[in-house]
Design a protein around this motif. Structure first.
Motif, PDB file in Angstrom:
ATOM      1  N   LEU A   1       0.842  -1.196   0.000  1.00 24.58           N
ATOM      2  CA  LEU A   1       0.000   0.000   0.000  1.00 24.58           C
ATOM      3  C   LEU A   1       0.875   1.243   0.000  1.00 24.58           C
ATOM      4  CD1 LEU A   1      -2.625  -1.006   2.727  1.00 24.58           C
ATOM      5  CD2 LEU A   1      -2.987  -0.905   0.246  1.00 24.58           C
ATOM      6  N   GLY A   2       0.304   2.352  -0.443  1.00 21.98           N
ATOM      7  CA  GLY A   2       0.986   3.632  -0.326  1.00 21.98           C
ATOM      8  C   GLY A   2       1.050   4.055   1.134  1.00 21.98           C
ATOM      9  N   VAL A   3       1.885   5.036   1.430  1.00 19.20           N
ATOM     10  CA  VAL A   3       2.137   5.472   2.799  1.00 19.20           C
ATOM     11  C   VAL A   3       0.849   5.780   3.547  1.00 19.20           C
ATOM     12  CG1 VAL A   3       3.199   7.289   4.196  1.00 19.20           C
ATOM     13  CG2 VAL A   3       4.415   6.362   2.233  1.00 19.20           C
ATOM     14  N   TRP A   4      -0.095   6.436   2.906  1.00 18.90           N
ATOM     15  CA  TRP A   4      -1.309   6.880   3.597  1.00 18.90           C
ATOM     16  C   TRP A   4      -2.523   6.013   3.294  1.00 18.90           C
ATOM     17  CZ3 TRP A   4       0.403   9.791   7.174  1.00 18.90           C
ATOM     18  CH2 TRP A   4       1.488  10.634   6.943  1.00 18.90           C
ATOM     19  N   GLN A   5      -2.352   4.925   2.575  1.00 19.90           N
ATOM     20  CA  GLN A   5      -3.497   4.099   2.182  1.00 19.90           C
ATOM     21  C   GLN A   5      -3.857   3.069   3.243  1.00 19.90           C
ATOM     22  OE1 GLN A   5      -2.029   2.704  -1.674  1.00 19.90           O
ATOM     23  NE2 GLN A   5      -3.689   3.875  -2.634  1.00 19.90           N
ATOM     24  N   SER A   6      -5.156   2.893   3.424  1.00 22.74           N
ATOM     25  CA  SER A   6      -5.709   1.866   4.298  1.00 22.74           C
ATOM     26  C   SER A   6      -6.838   1.156   3.569  1.00 22.74           C
ATOM     27  CB  SER A   6      -6.273   2.491   5.585  1.00 22.74           C
ATOM     28  OG  SER A   6      -5.251   3.091   6.335  1.00 22.74           O
ATOM     29  N   ILE A   7      -7.154  -0.053   4.015  1.00 22.87           N
ATOM     30  CA  ILE A   7      -8.268  -0.823   3.466  1.00 22.87           C
ATOM     31  C   ILE A   7      -9.454  -0.599   4.394  1.00 22.87           C
ATOM     32  CG2 ILE A   7      -9.092  -3.107   2.792  1.00 22.87           C
ATOM     33  CD1 ILE A   7      -6.029  -3.874   2.678  1.00 22.87           C
ATOM     34  N   VAL A   8     -10.572  -0.152   3.817  1.00 25.94           N
ATOM     35  CA  VAL A   8     -11.701   0.297   4.614  1.00 25.94           C
ATOM     36  C   VAL A   8     -12.983  -0.409   4.177  1.00 25.94           C
ATOM     37  CG1 VAL A   8     -13.077   2.336   5.207  1.00 25.94           C
ATOM     38  CG2 VAL A   8     -10.610   2.554   4.902  1.00 25.94           C
ATOM     39  N   LEU A   9     -13.721  -0.926   5.147  1.00 27.09           N
ATOM     40  CA  LEU A   9     -15.063  -1.458   4.917  1.00 27.09           C
ATOM     41  C   LEU A   9     -16.036  -0.295   5.023  1.00 27.09           C
ATOM     42  CD1 LEU A   9     -17.237  -3.715   4.720  1.00 27.09           C
ATOM     43  CD2 LEU A   9     -17.080  -3.897   7.195  1.00 27.09           C
ATOM     44  N   VAL A  10     -16.788  -0.039   3.964  1.00 21.46           N
ATOM     45  CA  VAL A  10     -17.761   1.049   3.934  1.00 21.46           C
ATOM     46  C   VAL A  10     -19.147   0.436   4.042  1.00 21.46           C
ATOM     47  CG1 VAL A  10     -18.674   3.001   2.606  1.00 21.46           C
ATOM     48  CG2 VAL A  10     -16.230   2.422   2.492  1.00 21.46           C
ATOM     49  N   ASP A  11     -19.901   0.868   5.059  1.00 15.44           N
ATOM     50  CA  ASP A  11     -21.233   0.316   5.313  1.00 15.44           C
ATOM     51  C   ASP A  11     -22.172   1.455   5.679  1.00 15.44           C
ATOM     52  OD1 ASP A  11     -23.453  -1.174   5.977  1.00 15.44           O
ATOM     53  OD2 ASP A  11     -22.485  -2.300   7.575  1.00 15.44           O
ATOM     54  N   THR A  12     -23.169   1.694   4.842  1.00 17.22           N
ATOM     55  CA  THR A  12     -24.169   2.723   5.120  1.00 17.22           C
ATOM     56  C   THR A  12     -25.471   2.127   5.644  1.00 17.22           C
ATOM     57  OG1 THR A  12     -24.956   2.674   2.825  1.00 17.22           O
ATOM     58  CG2 THR A  12     -23.237   4.283   3.367  1.00 17.22           C
ATOM     59  N   ASN A  13     -25.526   0.810   5.779  1.00 14.23           N
ATOM     60  CA  ASN A  13     -26.761   0.105   6.119  1.00 14.23           C
ATOM     61  C   ASN A  13     -26.854  -0.157   7.620  1.00 14.23           C
ATOM     62  OD1 ASN A  13     -28.967  -1.566   6.302  1.00 14.23           O
ATOM     63  ND2 ASN A  13     -28.121  -3.199   5.052  1.00 14.23           N
ATOM     64  N   GLY A  14     -27.547   0.702   8.339  1.00 14.66           N
ATOM     65  CA  GLY A  14     -27.741   0.508   9.771  1.00 14.66           C
ATOM     66  C   GLY A  14     -28.683  -0.631  10.110  1.00 14.66           C
ATOM     67  N   ASP A  15     -29.387  -1.179   9.112  1.00 20.72           N
ATOM     68  CA  ASP A  15     -30.316  -2.287   9.349  1.00 20.72           C
ATOM     69  C   ASP A  15     -29.596  -3.623   9.547  1.00 20.72           C
ATOM     70  OD1 ASP A  15     -32.384  -0.490   9.027  1.00 20.72           O
ATOM     71  OD2 ASP A  15     -32.911  -1.158   7.002  1.00 20.72           O
ATOM     72  N   ASN A  16     -28.338  -3.713   9.120  1.00 23.23           N
ATOM     73  CA  ASN A  16     -27.586  -4.969   9.199  1.00 23.23           C
ATOM     74  C   ASN A  16     -26.209  -4.694   9.805  1.00 23.23           C
ATOM     75  OD1 ASN A  16     -26.466  -7.481   8.893  1.00 23.23           O
ATOM     76  ND2 ASN A  16     -26.445  -7.460   6.671  1.00 23.23           N
ATOM     77  N   PRO A  17     -26.083  -4.788  11.134  1.00 23.97           N
ATOM     78  CA  PRO A  17     -24.819  -4.430  11.775  1.00 23.97           C
ATOM     79  C   PRO A  17     -23.736  -5.507  11.755  1.00 23.97           C
ATOM     80  CG  PRO A  17     -26.416  -5.023  13.433  1.00 23.97           C
ATOM     81  CD  PRO A  17     -27.136  -5.067  12.107  1.00 23.97           C
TER      82      PRO A  17
END
Length: 140
Positions: free
Chosen positions: A114-130
Motif C-alpha cells: 500500500l501507499g504510505v497513507w493508504q488503508s483498506i476500509v469497509l464502507v457500510d451505510t446500512n444501519g439495518d444490518n450491523p
C-alpha cells in the motif's frame, strides 16, 4: 486447496450508523499467517449487497469525507424504488455501484504494498444490518 491459495472469513460489527472501518490490520495479520514472505495478490471481498471496500487515507478526515459525499449522492429518503427496511434503505443497495464490494491489492514479500497513507476500509451505510462478513483471499 492449492498451496498458493488461502482464504479466511471473519465477522465484524459495524453498528447502526454508517461507517468506514479500517480493516488493514486484519488483512496484514492474515498475510503474516498465510503469505509467509511470498508475493502475490490479496483480494478483500464483502458478500453483501449493501457494503463496499475502499482504499483511502483514514484518520485525517478522508474517511468522514467519503461518508459525507455518499450522504449527498445517496440521500436516505423516500426516492428509492427498493423499499424494504428503514426509510432510504434503497440507497444502501446502490452503494456497491459506487464503492465496489471488493479490492485486489499487491502483496510483496508477504506485506501489503500500500501507499504510505493508504488503508483498506469497509464502507457500510446500512444501519439495518450491523453484522458483516469479510472474506480475505491470498493468491501467491
Amino acid at each position: 486447496m492449492a498451496d498458493n491459495f488461502h482464504t479466511l472469513t471473519f465477522q465484524i460489527t459495524t453498528g447502526s450508523h454508517e461507517v468506514a472501518l479500517d480493516i488493514t490490520e486484519r488483512c496484514s495479520e492474515f498475510l503474516a499467517d498465510r503469505a509467509a514472505g511470498r508475493s502475490g495478490l490479496l483480494n478483500v471481498f464483502v458478500p453483501h449487497a449493501t457494503a463496499g471496500i475502499a482504499v483511502l487515507e483514514t484518520g485525517a478526515g478522508s474517511d468522514d469525507d467519503l461518508l459525507a459525499v455518499l450522504r449527498e449522492l445517496l440521500p436516505a429518503d423516500g426516492r428509492w424504488r427498493h423499499r424494504h427496511g428503514s426509510e432510504g434503505h434503497g440507497r444502501d443497495h446502490v452503494l456497491p455501484g459506487l464503492v465496489a464490494p471488493h479490492a485486489t491489492l499487491p502483496v510483496i514479500d508477504g506485506q501489503l504494498a500500500l501507499g504510505v497513507w493508504q488503508s483498506i476500509v469497509l464502507v457500510d451505510t446500512n444501519g439495518d444490518n450491523p453484522r458483516r462478513t469479510v472474506r480475505l483471499s491470498f493468491l501467491g
